[in-house]
Design an enzyme around this catalytic site. Structure first.
Site, PDB file in Angstrom:
ATOM      1  N   HIS A  66       0.815  -1.214   0.000  1.00 31.70           N
ATOM      2  CA  HIS A  66       0.000   0.000   0.000  1.00 31.70           C
ATOM      3  C   HIS A  66       0.849   1.264   0.000  1.00 31.70           C
ATOM      4  O   HIS A  66       0.400   2.315  -0.454  1.00 31.70           O
ATOM      5  CB  HIS A  66      -0.990  -0.022   1.165  1.00 31.70           C
ATOM      6  CG  HIS A  66      -2.179  -0.888   0.899  1.00 31.70           C
ATOM      7  ND1 HIS A  66      -3.450  -0.585   1.330  1.00 31.70           N
ATOM      8  CD2 HIS A  66      -2.285  -2.052   0.217  1.00 31.70           C
ATOM      9  CE1 HIS A  66      -4.290  -1.529   0.926  1.00 31.70           C
ATOM     10  NE2 HIS A  66      -3.612  -2.441   0.258  1.00 31.70           N
ATOM     11  N   GLY A  72       4.594   5.630  -5.170  1.00 28.09           N
ATOM     12  CA  GLY A  72       5.850   4.889  -5.078  1.00 28.09           C
ATOM     13  C   GLY A  72       6.245   4.579  -3.639  1.00 28.09           C
ATOM     14  O   GLY A  72       5.575   5.000  -2.689  1.00 28.09           O
ATOM     15  N   ASP A  74       7.683   5.433  -0.826  1.00 24.05           N
ATOM     16  CA  ASP A  74       8.206   6.701  -0.296  1.00 24.05           C
ATOM     17  C   ASP A  74       7.711   6.980   1.117  1.00 24.05           C
ATOM     18  O   ASP A  74       7.802   8.117   1.587  1.00 24.05           O
ATOM     19  CB  ASP A  74       7.784   7.853  -1.217  1.00 24.05           C
ATOM     20  CG  ASP A  74       6.261   7.982  -1.301  1.00 24.05           C
ATOM     21  OD1 ASP A  74       5.540   7.150  -0.690  1.00 24.05           O
ATOM     22  OD2 ASP A  74       5.776   8.908  -1.976  1.00 24.05           O
ATOM     23  N   SER A  76       4.862   7.414   2.120  1.00 24.61           N
ATOM     24  CA  SER A  76       3.725   8.350   2.188  1.00 24.61           C
ATOM     25  C   SER A  76       2.613   7.786   3.073  1.00 24.61           C
ATOM     26  O   SER A  76       1.882   8.558   3.711  1.00 24.61           O
ATOM     27  CB  SER A  76       3.189   8.667   0.786  1.00 24.61           C
ATOM     28  OG  SER A  76       2.846   7.479   0.100  1.00 24.61           O
TER      29      SER A  76
END
Ligand code: HEM
Ligand SMILES: *[C@@H]1O[C@H](CO)[C@@H](O)[C@H](O)[C@H]1NC(C)=O
Length: 323
Positions: A66, A72, A74, A76
């Protein structure tokens, strides 16, 4: 005398070696060699505590998917809402059931105490997922490191980029081929469902709005209906194992879906679609091949959309907020 042979070996072996080990230009296997040489042991020590919870590995593997699938790999997914550019991805219903975000923060704190400001949360997510696969009995997958962390997150991107349980095989193959995966690797990725659980909220549609191409055996269907008795779940607490051995990373998932015991619609579809069913049958009978395809697929997922170098992203001080 042996020189010509040696030369041939060198010339042919070097490119093959490079291809296998350095398939993403900006990531590397020794990225933290100088800035945090003890990273692996710090991570192992932190994860030993996390793995006391036998359901942690499954959550950490899904957490990586996920994360990587939205903007990407990262980190997040770890950001809480705050500031202009961060609306937490956890607001998305697609992230229902995501757990263990705080375990990455625990790993981060252990790493910060010895290597401050060096190691990204994005790399820690990938390391945690890889070690989760291994600790559950799956393959050992060494991952190149050097990802940076994002400075933004948006729940609407999670809504639009995370796939629904009812996705089509076409969409599945497109999604993973956009990451450079072939059909075997795409099927192996779904083999991640050898771990963990699902909730009625992701299963009820199969039961109360059945699709023609979503096969389930009658006794498995009866079991699902017993566990999830209403179209709109009365509780979100019921967790159903994704296969017979939900804490083991093995090829049981493929045997289950062939027998009509698939957790979600997409899992049942790959067992019957003519493009993927032979691959499913092959993995069901050959765990070694599943592990091989899974390992190369996992690496490709881990390269997806990474931020690298000095100009992209940042190394967050805390995983849940930008610096
Ligand atoms: C691409 C299509 C995929 C779809 C549609 C899908 C869908 C789902 C759904 C609906 C759940 C259940 C969530 C819940 O109800 O709690 C789930 C769980 C899970 N998924 Fe996937 N998934 C996909 C791919 C992947 C991939 C690529 C991975 C890993 C690399 C993965 C790893 C997992 C794991 C480990 C769980 C269990 C989580 C837990 O026990 O908390 N999935 N997935
Ligand atoms: C279950 O979770 C969903 C998504 O977060 C939410 O919309 C729903 O109200 C919850 N249902 C119950 C009974 O708590």
């Amino acid at each position: 005398m042996a020189r010509p042979f040696l030369k041939l070996l060198l010339f042919s072996a070097v490119p093959i070696f490079c291809f296998l080990r350095f398939s993403h230009a900006s990531l590397s296997y020794n990225f933290y060699e100088r800035t945090c040489p003890q990273l692996d042991s710090l991570v192992n020590r932190a994860m030993a505590a996390i793995f006391l919870d036998l359901t942690a590995p499954s959550a950490l593997v899904r957490l990586m998917f996920h994360d990587c699938q939205v903007q990407g790999c990262d980190a997040s997914i770890l950001l809480d809402s705050g500031g202009g550019n961060v609306r937490t991805e956890m607001l998305s219903g697609k992230n229902f059931g995501i757990r263990q975000r705080s375990s990455i923060q625990m790993m981060k704190e252990a790493v910060e105490s010895e290597c401050p400001g060096q190691v990204s949360c994005a790399d820690l997510i990938v390391m945690a997922a890889s070690k989760s696969v291994t600790v559950s009995g799956g393959p050992r997958i060494d991952v190149p490191l050097g990802r940076k962390d994002s400075t933004t997150a948006n729940n609407l991107l999670a809504d639009s980029h995370l796939p629904p349980a009812s996705m089509s095989v076409d969409d599945l193959l497109n999604l993973f081929s956009s990451m450079g995966m072939n059909m075997e690797e795409a099927v192996a990725m779904l083999g991640s469902h050898t771990l963990g659980v699902g909730h009625c909220i992701n299963i009820a549609d199969r039961l109360y709005e059945p699709k023609g191409d979503d096969y389930m055996s009658s006794n498995y269907g009866a079991y699902l209906s017993f566990m999830c008795p209403t179209r709109v779940p009365l509780t979100n607490l019921t967790a159903l194992p994704n296969d017979l051995t939900p804490t083991l990373f093995d090829n049981q998932y493929f045997r289950n879906i062939l027998a009509g015991r698939a957790p979600f619609t997409i899992d049942s579809r790959i067992a019957t679609d003519p493009r993927t069913s032979a691959i499913v049958a092959h993995f069901a009978g050959n765990q070694e091949h599943f592990f091989q395809a899974f390992s190369s697929a996992f690496l490709k997922l881990s390269y997806h959309g990474v931020l690298t170098g000095d100009s992209e992203g940042e190394i967050r001080r805390q995983c849940n907020q930008v610096n």
